[in-house]
Design an enzyme around this catalytic site. Structure first.
Site, PDB file in Angstrom:
ATOM      1  N   GLN A  69       0.742  -1.321   0.124  1.00 38.26           N
ATOM      2  CA  GLN A  69       0.210  -0.131   0.006  1.00 38.26           C
ATOM      3  C   GLN A  69       0.736   1.193  -0.041  1.00 38.26           C
ATOM      4  OE1 GLN A  69      -3.380  -0.387   0.050  1.00 38.26           O
ATOM      5  NE2 GLN A  69      -3.698   2.110  -0.102  1.00 38.26           N
ATOM      6  N   PHE A  70       1.392   1.564  -0.897  1.00 33.72           N
ATOM      7  CA  PHE A  70       2.216   2.941  -1.341  1.00 33.72           C
ATOM      8  C   PHE A  70       1.570   4.013  -0.854  1.00 33.72           C
ATOM      9  CE2 PHE A  70       0.292   3.156  -5.488  1.00 33.72           C
ATOM     10  CZ  PHE A  70       0.405   4.503  -5.679  1.00 33.72           C
ATOM     11  N   THR A  71       0.174   4.089  -1.210  1.00 30.45           N
ATOM     12  CA  THR A  71      -0.567   5.499  -0.545  1.00 30.45           C
ATOM     13  C   THR A  71      -0.673   5.712   0.557  1.00 30.45           C
ATOM     14  OG1 THR A  71      -2.654   4.186  -0.492  1.00 30.45           O
ATOM     15  CG2 THR A  71      -2.085   5.036  -2.768  1.00 30.45           C
TER      16      THR A  71
END
Length: 136
Positions: A69-71
């Site tokens: 989950q880079f966000t």
């Protein structure tokens, strides 16, 4: 987050799923993360006492669903659009996400995963809700 069940779908295919109480782990990797954090993160996630009766995945055998989950590293302090400059690029993040999953499995954990870089639909039934931020 503590869940009663969770799944990840890519297109029409369920690529990862836990059908019993456990943890949905949204795993973000930043530029300063490296191999030295992998074992610590795996231990923390596996032994975190946030399940019923202050139990952990390690003590109960509860499964984990790990989703990259880079966000999580989105920065919204300026303007109206988040920037992703604090998120590690995929070439750095993907091997670290895989290493955390491998370290969890080496500890005996049951681990399902999403698909790195894919457009994933993540579905969860939160238990509580009970969500914590784990940083190492």
């Amino acid at each position: 987050m503590r869940v009663t069940r969770a799944s990840v779908t890519v297109g029409d295919e369920v690529v990862g799923e836990i059908k019993e109480p456990g943890l949905l782990v949204l795993l973000g990797i930043t530029h300063t993360d490296g191999a030295e954090q992998v074992d610590t993160m795996a231990r923390k996630l596996h032994e975190l006492r946030i399940l019923d009766d202050e139990q952990s995945c390690a003590s109960t055998g509860a499964p984990l669903l790990v989703v990259s989950q880079f966000t999580l590293y989105g920065d919204t302090r300026k303007g109206r659009r988040p920037t992703w400059t604090k998120a590690a690029p995929g070439s750095v993040a993907e091997p670290l996400v895989d290493a955390v999953v491998d370290a969890l499995r080496a500890r005996g954990a049951t681990v399902a995963t999403g698909r790195f870089g894919a457009d994933m639909a993540v579905e969860s039934v939160n238990d509580g809700p009970f969500t914590v931020l784990v940083e190492v």
